[in-house]
Design a protein around this motif. Structure first.
Motif, short mmCIF file in Angstrom:
data_model
loop_
_atom_site.label_atom_id
_atom_site.label_comp_id
_atom_site.label_asym_id
_atom_site.label_seq_id
_atom_site.Cartn_x
_atom_site.Cartn_y
_atom_site.Cartn_z
N GLY A 136 4.09 5.60 -5.71
CA GLY A 136 3.92 5.14 -7.10
C GLY A 136 2.93 6.30 -7.60
N LEU A 137 2.00 6.79 -7.04
CA LEU A 137 1.15 7.91 -7.69
C LEU A 137 2.03 9.22 -7.80
N PHE A 138 3.14 9.34 -7.30
CA PHE A 138 3.67 10.66 -7.35
C PHE A 138 5.17 10.70 -8.02
N VAL A 139 5.91 9.51 -7.88
CA VAL A 139 7.24 9.49 -8.30
C VAL A 139 7.18 7.76 -9.03
N LEU A 194 0.60 -1.30 0.06
CA LEU A 194 -0.08 -0.20 0.05
C LEU A 194 0.82 1.06 -0.08
N ILE A 195 1.98 1.19 1.02
CA ILE A 195 2.94 2.40 0.80
C ILE A 195 3.67 2.57 -0.50
#
Length: 259
Positions: A189-192, A183-184
């Motif tokens: 991964g949504l940002f970088v 989850l982390i």
């Protein structure tokens, strides 16, 4: 590496010995067992390297030290010192086998980015330590630390009950770590990007950021005077002479480290 391993060993004795939150018998036994297991595992790993590869390895010795520290942690204050020796032998041999033999034969493990072999030194050694604690935990030491009446290892008449608890605890940790870490990473991964492009991986992450790791002048590396202006003295004035002469005056010397 040796300096870092020594600091890690010292710190490990600190938090294993500090786990009881008191200067008592359990704390002293924990410190003793931590050192005994780490030393035994280091020697076991080194002996296996000599037997199978013909020479010892500094990296192997530090890996053996690490697995010994990890393995003894679950039962540092709960087992006798002879048991710490046994755990050290297992810690120096089982992770050695999974890292040196099994890892190279497993297509799945070969695809995992695990530069520091954390799976073997922590996951394998940690699970091994938990199981061995369920086998070797002494009733007297367990009574000092456990609020549950009558706990003891299988070798002291406890049957497989304590081993089952150890395995259940390990299974919970594995599932929890897998789910929460996933989850982390999905959130990050949504940002970088989570992985560098293949072309950057080929040249190395240090070079991709414009850095040079382990590049020691004199060990195959040439001193680039255009990057290091050595033509100026301490007062800022420009000095005469060749670059080698000026470097000699600065006390610069080549360094070669055999690893």
């Amino acid at each position: 590496m040796i300096a870092g391993g020594g600091l890690l060993w010292m710190g490990w004795a600190g938090f294993n010995g500090g786990a009881p939150y008191a200067a008592n018998i359990t704390a002293s036994i924990a410190v003793l067992n931590t050192n005994v297991s780490a030393a035994t595992s280091l020697l076991t790993w080194t002996c296996l390297d000599v037997i199978f590869f013909g020479k010892p390895s500094v990296i192997g010795a530090v890996q053996g030290m690490m697995t010994g520290l990890v393995c003894i942690t679950p039962g540092a204050g709960l087992v006798q010192t002879w048991a710490a020796v046994v755990m050290g032998i297992f810690a120096g041999s089982v992770p050695w086998f999974t890292m040196m033999i099994l890892h190279k034969k497993s297509a799945l493990l070969m695809k995992v980015d695990d530069t520091l072999a954390v799976f073997h030194t922590h996951a394998v050694a940690g699970l091994l330590g938990g199981v061995l604690t369920g086998l070797l935990a002494t009733p007297e030491l367990m009574m000092m630390e456990s609020s549950v009446p009558g706990p003891k290892g299988a070798f002291y008449g406890g049957g497989i009950k304590q081993v089952g608890k150890q395995l259940a605890g390990a299974a919970f940790v594995i599932v929890w770590t897998l789910v929460v870490t996933t989850l982390i990473l999905l959130g990050i991964g949504l940002f970088v990007p989570l992985r560098m492009p293949d072309d950057q991986l080929m040249i190395g992450d240090d070079a991709a950021h414009g850095e040079e790791a382990y590049a020691l002048w004199g060990d195959g590396e040439k001193f680039d005077a255009t990057r290091h202006d050595v033509s100026r003295g301490a007062g800022g004035e420009r000095e005469m002479g060749t670059a080698e002469q000026r470097l000699a005056g600065m006390g610069a010397r080549g360094v070669t480290i055999q690893l």
